[in-house]
Design a protein around this motif. Structure first.
Motif, short mmCIF file in Angstrom:
data_model
loop_
_atom_site.label_atom_id
_atom_site.label_comp_id
_atom_site.label_asym_id
_atom_site.label_seq_id
_atom_site.Cartn_x
_atom_site.Cartn_y
_atom_site.Cartn_z
N LYS A 69 17.28 -7.05 24.45
CA LYS A 69 16.03 -7.16 25.19
C LYS A 69 14.96 -6.37 24.45
O LYS A 69 15.20 -5.25 23.99
CB LYS A 69 16.18 -6.62 26.61
N LYS A 116 8.20 -11.29 24.86
CA LYS A 116 9.43 -10.70 25.38
C LYS A 116 10.62 -11.45 24.79
O LYS A 116 10.56 -12.65 24.55
CB LYS A 116 9.47 -10.78 26.91
N ASP A 120 14.93 -11.79 25.38
CA ASP A 120 16.08 -11.50 26.24
C ASP A 120 17.16 -12.50 25.88
O ASP A 120 17.15 -13.65 26.33
CB ASP A 120 15.70 -11.62 27.72
#
Length: 412
Positions: free
Chosen positions: A61, A68, A70
């Motif tokens: 992450k 972002k 993840d």
């Protein structure tokens, strides 16, 4: 060491001159590696992230100002987790060059009261401290060894959780044991020093009057401790010789009558069994009869064991407030930080309920809103909620130490 990992790291180091320089901070835990990336100029944070659940269902992450990440990854060990971080740096962060790397190291023992440039001698000294922090030190060192192999000659700096507490008075560091043991290193070391150092600097900037006074900081999380500070310096800590002492924690017991250990040994438990129980099966997890070591889960549970675990945790925090306030001979401010301290308003409320005798009156609305100031206007003692930033302290120490190394080399 995996050859691909070494090659990836050398490529990072080689790219440094052409693509700008950054500092990388690494905080290796038992099943995770937290990391952050900072510009060398101004220490502006570029990105943060972590590899969690190493050895299990691992995930990578990360986030920067715009993106972002993840992703599930294969990370059976810390070295593969570090490889994932390296690959992300090269692939998604424009191959940013790494100028220096800072590591959180839980235990510095009697030897290290300042950040240290890592070399073979320093690493060997840190290995001798593994028995004092078996839950953390081996993983801190594994992260260092993997990064040294990967990044070659890039300067790497060890930043110690114990260093902030090294100026305690003798009375606050000793045990009532034969005095020669104190000189052999059996003493209170205190931990969470990087967090406390950040809070001390935050107070100097935002609450300078209180920073010069008597301050209690409660770092409450899966690991929990409290620190008494005067004029921004550590005077006493609830944690002692190991990270087991003081407050109950997620899976660690906190303060314990040593007679209990003698009794368990008489029953036939060996050192390995006792260590596993104290570090991994006690604290909130043990008190709740296995419900969880996560305060969020316990607060949402209706089982009486969960309520009793929370009540014990709160009672121990309140008890330490009284003891540390006596050590400081009064109190000007109390600060809550750490995962529980920053996010669990019900716990803060219970800790401060009925504390008017010591000068603290909580503002329930401010507390529930997670504001910075959570005390009322009538409170003599300022109560604060402050988000700590250990990575920021690691970055500051790393930059300063690396700059000193460069300056000394230029002087030769």
């Amino acid at each position: 060491m995996n050859a691909d990992l070494v090659q990836d790291g050398r490529a990072q180091a080689a790219s440094q001159a052409g693509r700008g320089s950054a500092l990388l901070t690494l905080n290796a835990g038992s099943s995770s590696i937290k990391f952050a990336l900072y510009d060398v100029d101004g220490l502006q944070r570029r990105a943060t992230g972590m590899v969690e659940a190493i050895g299990g269902a691992a995930r990578f992450k990360a986030k920067d100002a715009e993106r972002k990440w993840d992703d599930a990854i294969e990370a059976p060990a810390h070295v593969s987790a570090l490889r994932a971080i390296l690959e992300w740096l090269e692939r998604d962060m424009a191959g940013v060059g790494i100028a220096a790397i800072g590591h959180r190291v839980v235990h510095g023992g009697m030897l290290f009261d300042q950040p240290a440039l890592i070399n073979d001698d320093v690493l060997e000294q840190l290995r001798t401290l593994v028995p004092l922090a078996p839950l953390h030190q081996p993983h801190n060192l594994a992260g260092i060894e993997a990064a040294r192999e990967a990044f070659g000659n890039v300067p790497q700096v060890a930043c110690f959780d114990t260093a902030f507490h090294r100026a305690h008075p003798f009375l606050n560091d000793c045990f009532a044991l034969p005095r020669e043991l104190f000189y052999q290193g059996v003493r209170r070391y205190g931990f969470h020093g990087l967090s406390y150092e950040y809070i001390a600097q935050y107070l100097r900037t935002h609450f300078p009057h209180h920073a010069r006074g008597r301050v209690l900081v409660a770092h409450l999380g899966n690991g929990a401790s409290m620190c008494a500070m005067r004029d921004g310096r550590s005077i006493a800590s609830t944690m002692g010789f190991s990270a087991l002492d003081g407050l109950p924690m997620g899976t660690r017991c906190g303060q314990l009558d040593p007679g209990v250990l003698l009794y368990l040994m008489q029953l036939g438990m060996d050192v390995k069994d006792i260590s596993k129980m104290l570090y991994e099966r006690s604290g909130l997890l043990g008190l709740s009869d296995g419900i969880s070591n996560d305060m969020r889960v316990l607060l949402s549970s209706e089982r009486p064991e969960a309520s009793e675990a929370i009540a014990y945790f709160v009672s121990r925090v309140r008890r330490e407030i009284g003891g540390l306030a006596a050590t400081l001979e009064g109190l000007d401010a109390i600060v809550f930080t750490g995962g529980i301290g920053e996010n669990a308003a019900p716990v803060r409320e219970r800790v401060l309920a009925g504390m008017a005798w010591i000068g603290v009156e909580i503002d329930e609305a401010r507390n529930r809103a997670n504001e910075t100031i959570i005390s009322s206007g009538l409170s003599r003692v300022l109560a604060l909620r402050v988000c700590t930033d250990e990575e920021c302290m690691i970055a500051r120490h790393t930059l300063r130490t690396a700059q000193l190394v460069v300056a000394s080399q230029e002087a030769l």
